[in-house]
Design a protein around this motif. Structure first.
Motif, short mmCIF file in Angstrom:
data_model
loop_
_atom_site.label_atom_id
_atom_site.label_comp_id
_atom_site.label_asym_id
_atom_site.label_seq_id
_atom_site.Cartn_x
_atom_site.Cartn_y
_atom_site.Cartn_z
N ARG A 155 1.03 -0.74 0.10
CA ARG A 155 -0.30 0.19 0.22
C ARG A 155 0.73 0.82 0.34
O ARG A 155 0.32 2.35 -0.63
CB ARG A 155 -0.98 0.20 1.18
CG ARG A 155 -1.91 -1.03 0.71
CD ARG A 155 -2.63 -1.49 2.39
NE ARG A 155 -3.31 0.43 2.70
CZ ARG A 155 -4.47 -0.04 3.68
NH1 ARG A 155 -4.60 -1.02 4.48
NH2 ARG A 155 -5.16 1.10 3.71
N ASP A 156 2.24 0.95 0.33
CA ASP A 156 3.11 2.55 0.63
C ASP A 156 3.24 2.72 -0.97
O ASP A 156 3.48 3.94 -1.37
CB ASP A 156 4.48 2.42 1.52
CG ASP A 156 3.76 2.40 2.86
OD1 ASP A 156 2.68 2.88 3.46
OD2 ASP A 156 4.28 1.93 3.99
N PHE A 157 3.68 1.64 -1.36
CA PHE A 157 3.85 1.93 -2.97
C PHE A 157 2.80 2.90 -3.66
O PHE A 157 2.89 3.61 -4.70
CB PHE A 157 4.83 0.63 -3.69
CG PHE A 157 4.55 0.76 -5.22
CD1 PHE A 157 5.87 1.78 -5.71
CD2 PHE A 157 3.13 0.14 -6.26
CE1 PHE A 157 5.35 1.95 -6.90
CE2 PHE A 157 3.86 0.72 -7.50
CZ PHE A 157 5.40 1.25 -7.82
N MET A 158 2.13 2.45 -3.42
CA MET A 158 0.66 2.89 -4.27
C MET A 158 1.02 4.62 -3.45
O MET A 158 0.15 5.59 -4.03
CB MET A 158 -0.39 2.26 -3.78
CG MET A 158 -0.60 1.40 -4.74
SD MET A 158 -0.21 0.81 -6.53
CE MET A 158 -2.22 1.68 -7.34
N GLU A 159 0.67 5.04 -2.02
CA GLU A 159 0.39 5.74 -2.03
C GLU A 159 1.92 6.93 -2.17
O GLU A 159 1.51 7.98 -2.94
CB GLU A 159 1.01 5.78 -0.29
CG GLU A 159 0.45 7.20 0.22
CD GLU A 159 -0.46 8.68 0.41
OE1 GLU A 159 0.25 9.76 0.64
OE2 GLU A 159 -0.73 7.58 -0.50
N GLY A 160 2.68 6.79 -2.27
CA GLY A 160 4.06 7.01 -2.84
C GLY A 160 4.04 7.26 -4.47
O GLY A 160 4.04 8.82 -4.45
N VAL A 161 3.16 6.53 -5.45
CA VAL A 161 3.16 6.47 -6.39
C VAL A 161 2.12 7.73 -6.45
O VAL A 161 2.04 9.05 -7.31
CB VAL A 161 2.61 5.92 -7.40
CG1 VAL A 161 2.10 6.36 -8.59
CG2 VAL A 161 4.19 5.05 -8.06
N THR A 162 0.60 7.65 -6.35
CA THR A 162 -0.39 8.86 -5.67
C THR A 162 0.45 10.16 -5.40
O THR A 162 0.08 11.39 -5.71
CB THR A 162 -1.15 8.05 -5.09
OG1 THR A 162 -1.71 7.38 -5.18
CG2 THR A 162 -2.33 8.72 -4.81
N ALA A 163 1.37 10.36 -4.04
CA ALA A 163 1.60 11.68 -4.02
C ALA A 163 1.89 12.05 -4.68
O ALA A 163 2.47 13.11 -4.93
CB ALA A 163 2.40 11.15 -2.13
N PHE A 164 3.00 11.08 -5.12
CA PHE A 164 3.83 11.81 -6.61
C PHE A 164 3.06 12.67 -7.52
O PHE A 164 3.61 13.34 -7.77
CB PHE A 164 5.29 10.76 -7.53
CG PHE A 164 6.00 11.10 -8.21
CD1 PHE A 164 7.36 12.41 -8.36
CD2 PHE A 164 6.02 11.41 -9.46
CE1 PHE A 164 8.04 12.14 -9.12
CE2 PHE A 164 6.82 11.84 -10.38
CZ PHE A 164 7.62 12.25 -10.64
N LEU A 165 2.22 11.76 -7.61
CA LEU A 165 1.64 12.41 -9.12
C LEU A 165 0.81 13.94 -8.52
O LEU A 165 0.35 14.62 -9.74
CB LEU A 165 0.85 11.16 -10.41
CG LEU A 165 1.52 9.88 -10.38
CD1 LEU A 165 0.12 9.05 -10.08
CD2 LEU A 165 2.19 10.33 -11.34
N GLU A 166 -0.30 13.54 -7.89
CA GLU A 166 -0.42 14.58 -7.02
C GLU A 166 0.13 15.81 -6.76
O GLU A 166 -0.22 17.11 -5.78
CB GLU A 166 -2.00 14.05 -5.50
CG GLU A 166 -2.43 13.42 -6.17
CD GLU A 166 -2.95 13.07 -5.28
OE1 GLU A 166 -3.43 12.99 -4.13
OE2 GLU A 166 -4.86 11.82 -5.73
N LYS A 167 1.37 15.99 -6.35
CA LYS A 167 2.51 17.01 -5.66
C LYS A 167 2.62 16.92 -4.09
O LYS A 167 1.92 18.54 -3.65
CB LYS A 167 2.92 18.04 -6.89
CG LYS A 167 2.83 17.98 -7.95
CD LYS A 167 2.70 18.83 -9.44
CE LYS A 167 3.33 18.76 -10.82
NZ LYS A 167 3.45 17.54 -11.26
N ARG A 168 2.13 16.15 -3.86
CA ARG A 168 1.88 15.93 -2.72
C ARG A 168 3.22 15.03 -1.63
O ARG A 168 3.34 14.09 -2.15
CB ARG A 168 0.63 15.55 -1.79
CG ARG A 168 0.02 14.99 -1.89
CD ARG A 168 -1.39 14.43 -1.60
NE ARG A 168 -1.43 12.90 -1.58
CZ ARG A 168 -1.30 11.84 -1.69
NH1 ARG A 168 -0.44 11.63 -0.07
NH2 ARG A 168 -1.22 10.73 -1.85
N ALA A 169 2.83 15.40 -0.58
CA ALA A 169 3.99 14.89 0.46
C ALA A 169 3.23 12.97 1.35
O ALA A 169 2.19 13.24 1.09
CB ALA A 169 4.03 15.24 2.00
#
Length: 267
Positions: free
Chosen positions: A247-261
């Motif tokens: 789940r952390d990988f999915m969160e990391g990619v999502t945060a990168f695309l959304e330009k947030r921490a």
């Protein structure tokens, strides 16, 4: 000789444990003896490491007073007169070192003063080591007719190379924190009054990180010393596959695309 209750009390008093916001803080608390290690203290430290691995996302290990750890307590006559070094290393130190290196969470060691003998090598077993500028690392074993133990002969050549490892072990001279950082023995050196804040900040950062990925990275790096390239590449692929299902990988990619921490959960 201590009975079991007395030994338990000594261990509890000499190892302090606290955990908050995913960071477990373990403090060697025998400052009047430079945090030198007794059998009850080693047992309590093992319990604290187990507790931290179970309930925290990072562990910070440090010492109370003016030294991190002076190693084995040779002044404890009840412990020293019947000391079986082979047994002590196999049954007490080896499990401690394994707990640190194989902990499922990152282990930071903040060396706040002298780290000598087994104390130095317990510190070097941590994943990240930072030291106060006044700290010293001393492979003091030759001074009393012993060889480096507690993992010293494993870590030192890998960290600083044969020449410096030989000098540290055969001459038993202090290595300053600045030298240790320059040689690659530790991650960083900071001013004495900044050590606690720096260690705490690193601990909090790791406790908020992708815990599974950090554990898998530790596993891969430790395995690399014994693997050839083909084996290591295969291990990387297997472990990356596991990380990629988290789940952390999915969160990391999502945060990168959304330009947030990212807001990692540790799984």
């Amino acid at each position: 000789m201590q009975d079991g209750a007395e030994a338990d009390r000594e261990g509890e008093e000499s190892i302090l444990y606290a955990c908050s916001d995913g960071l477990a803080r373990i403090t060697l608390n025998r400052p009047e003896k430079m945090n030198s290690l007794t059998a009850p203290m080693r047992a309590a430290l093992a319990e604290a490491l187990d507790r931290g691995a179970a309930e925290a996302r990072a562990i910070l290990l440090t010492g109370a007073g003016r030294g991190f750890c002076a190693g084995q307590d040779l002044g404890d006559a009840s412990d020293f007169e019947n000391l079986d070094l082979d047994r002590t290393l196999r049954e007490e130190y080896e499990p401690l070192l394994t707990r640190i290196t194989e902990a499922p969470v990152p282990v930071i060691c903040a060396v706040n003063g002298v780290a000598a003998g087994a104390g130095a090598n317990i510190a070097l077993a941590a994943d990240i080591v930072i030291a106060a500028r006044s700290a010293r690392f001393i492979e003091a074993f030759a001074r009393i007719g012993l060889i480096p133990d507690a993992g010293g002969t494993y870590w030192l050549p890998r960290l600083v190379g044969k020449a410096r490892a030989m000098g540290m072990c055969l001459l038993a001279e202090p290595v300053t924190a600045a030298q240790a950082a320059e040689w690659g023995l530790i991650w960083d050196v900071v001013e004495d009054d900044a050590l606690e804040a720096r260690a705490e900040a690193l601990g909090r950062r790791l406790a908020e990180g992708p815990t599974l990925a950090l554990r898998l990275a530790k596993q891969a790096l430790l395995a690399s010393a014994a693997n050839d390239l083909e084996t290591q590449l295969g291990l990387e692929a297997r472990l990356q596959g596991e990380a990629g299902r988290s789940r952390d990988f999915m969160e990391g990619v999502t945060a990168f695309l959304e330009k947030r921490a990212p807001r990692f959960e540790g799984r």
